[in-house]
Design a protein around this motif. Sequence first.
Motif, PDB file in Angstrom:
ATOM      1  N   ASP A   1      28.418  33.173  38.581  1.00  0.00           N
ATOM      2  CA  ASP A   1      27.813  33.206  39.796  1.00  0.00           C
ATOM      3  C   ASP A   1      28.148  32.117  40.593  1.00  0.00           C
ATOM      4  OD1 ASP A   1      26.629  35.674  38.754  1.00  0.00           O
ATOM      5  OD2 ASP A   1      24.753  34.725  38.128  1.00  0.00           O
ATOM      6  N   VAL A   2      28.127  30.930  40.115  1.00  0.00           N
ATOM      7  CA  VAL A   2      28.436  29.740  40.900  1.00  0.00           C
ATOM      8  C   VAL A   2      29.786  29.712  41.657  1.00  0.00           C
ATOM      9  CG1 VAL A   2      28.775  27.042  40.783  1.00  0.00           C
ATOM     10  CG2 VAL A   2      26.762  28.016  39.630  1.00  0.00           C
ATOM     11  N   LEU A   3      30.900  30.079  40.822  1.00  0.00           N
ATOM     12  CA  LEU A   3      32.172  30.239  41.665  1.00  0.00           C
ATOM     13  C   LEU A   3      31.816  31.384  42.944  1.00  0.00           C
ATOM     14  CD1 LEU A   3      34.140  30.519  38.642  1.00  0.00           C
ATOM     15  CD2 LEU A   3      34.322  28.590  40.397  1.00  0.00           C
ATOM     16  N   THR A   4      31.379  32.274  42.746  1.00  0.00           N
ATOM     17  CA  THR A   4      31.457  33.625  43.608  1.00  0.00           C
ATOM     18  C   THR A   4      30.600  32.997  44.709  1.00  0.00           C
ATOM     19  OG1 THR A   4      31.409  35.247  41.803  1.00  0.00           O
ATOM     20  CG2 THR A   4      30.883  36.029  43.925  1.00  0.00           C
ATOM     21  N   GLU A   5      29.286  32.305  44.431  1.00  0.00           N
ATOM     22  CA  GLU A   5      28.415  31.842  45.444  1.00  0.00           C
ATOM     23  C   GLU A   5      29.075  30.900  46.272  1.00  0.00           C
ATOM     24  OE1 GLU A   5      25.038  31.085  47.927  1.00  0.00           O
ATOM     25  OE2 GLU A   5      25.400  32.894  46.572  1.00  0.00           O
ATOM     26  N   VAL A   6      29.847  29.785  45.883  1.00  0.00           N
ATOM     27  CA  VAL A   6      30.282  28.974  46.504  1.00  0.00           C
ATOM     28  C   VAL A   6      31.657  29.101  47.054  1.00  0.00           C
ATOM     29  CG1 VAL A   6      31.305  26.185  46.653  1.00  0.00           C
ATOM     30  CG2 VAL A   6      28.936  27.034  45.221  1.00  0.00           C
ATOM     31  N   TYR A   7      32.695  29.678  46.425  1.00  0.00           N
ATOM     32  CA  TYR A   7      34.081  29.949  46.812  1.00  0.00           C
ATOM     33  C   TYR A   7      34.301  31.302  47.216  1.00  0.00           C
ATOM     34  CZ  TYR A   7      34.449  25.141  44.769  1.00  0.00           C
ATOM     35  OH  TYR A   7      34.202  23.819  44.390  1.00  0.00           O
ATOM     36  N   GLY A   8      33.489  32.415  46.757  1.00  0.00           N
ATOM     37  CA  GLY A   8      33.792  33.700  47.250  1.00  0.00           C
ATOM     38  C   GLY A   8      34.366  34.543  45.989  1.00  0.00           C
ATOM     39  N   PHE A   9      34.469  35.653  46.241  1.00  0.00           N
ATOM     40  CA  PHE A   9      34.897  36.664  45.323  1.00  0.00           C
ATOM     41  C   PHE A   9      36.440  36.450  44.952  1.00  0.00           C
ATOM     42  CE2 PHE A   9      36.489  40.744  44.252  1.00  0.00           C
ATOM     43  CZ  PHE A   9      35.962  40.862  43.175  1.00  0.00           C
ATOM     44  N   ARG A  10      37.368  36.223  45.832  1.00  0.00           N
ATOM     45  CA  ARG A  10      38.586  35.850  45.496  1.00  0.00           C
ATOM     46  C   ARG A  10      38.936  34.861  44.630  1.00  0.00           C
ATOM     47  NH1 ARG A  10      42.510  35.783  50.790  1.00  0.00           N
ATOM     48  NH2 ARG A  10      43.943  35.197  48.910  1.00  0.00           N
ATOM     49  N   ALA A  11      38.375  33.737  44.996  1.00  0.00           N
ATOM     50  CA  ALA A  11      38.376  32.586  44.092  1.00  0.00           C
ATOM     51  C   ALA A  11      37.850  33.022  42.722  1.00  0.00           C
ATOM     52  CB  ALA A  11      37.737  31.278  44.503  1.00  0.00           C
ATOM     53  N   ALA A  12      36.785  33.612  42.591  1.00  0.00           N
ATOM     54  CA  ALA A  12      36.048  33.949  41.040  1.00  0.00           C
ATOM     55  C   ALA A  12      36.698  35.003  40.499  1.00  0.00           C
ATOM     56  CB  ALA A  12      34.506  34.447  41.356  1.00  0.00           C
ATOM     57  N   ARG A  13      37.504  35.927  41.096  1.00  0.00           N
ATOM     58  CA  ARG A  13      38.241  36.973  40.573  1.00  0.00           C
ATOM     59  C   ARG A  13      39.287  36.357  39.861  1.00  0.00           C
ATOM     60  NH1 ARG A  13      40.007  40.840  44.860  1.00  0.00           N
ATOM     61  NH2 ARG A  13      41.610  39.174  45.038  1.00  0.00           N
TER      62      ARG A  13
END
Length: 169
Positions: A1-13
């Motif tokens: 959740d933190v990755l997506t919240e801060v860096y967006g879906f592409r980075a989290a993916r």
Amino acid sequence: DVLTEVYGFRAARRVILLGFACNVLAVGAIQVALRLPAADFWLENQEAYETVLGTTWRIFVASLVAYLAGELTNSYILSRMKVATRGRFLWSRTIGSSLVGQGLDTVLFVTIAFAGTGAPLLDTIVTTWVIKVAWEALATPITYLVANGLKRSEGIDVFDAPGAVQART
């Protein structure tokens, strides 16, 4: 959740896919280790080792499928909800995306791992899902602290809408 919240879906993916690749590598390493001859000092324990790690293909497959589907779904929903809420109500995004993502993860894992074994699938799915979502709700204050701290220190707050990257300095 933190990755997506801060860096967006592409980075989290990318991180989710890296985690998936690491899990596949671990499964492969375990399978290679099972096929290697046991060390002399380990011979008496080899049967237990093979019992624990050698008969779990369903668990490995269930884990990999559930992880990939659940994490990608959770991250995607969180990123879409962030755009829809204009970055407000982080608690609703983390809990809402976990309701779906962890639900999918749990249904896939329990079904693939235990269908046909006599295990109570529905009870296991519901209990596990409730525990995961409850944990997400309890961890939400920590998510707020970490996400907001990263946004401040990194000066970034990615929105996954075309042309909508917002950077704070």
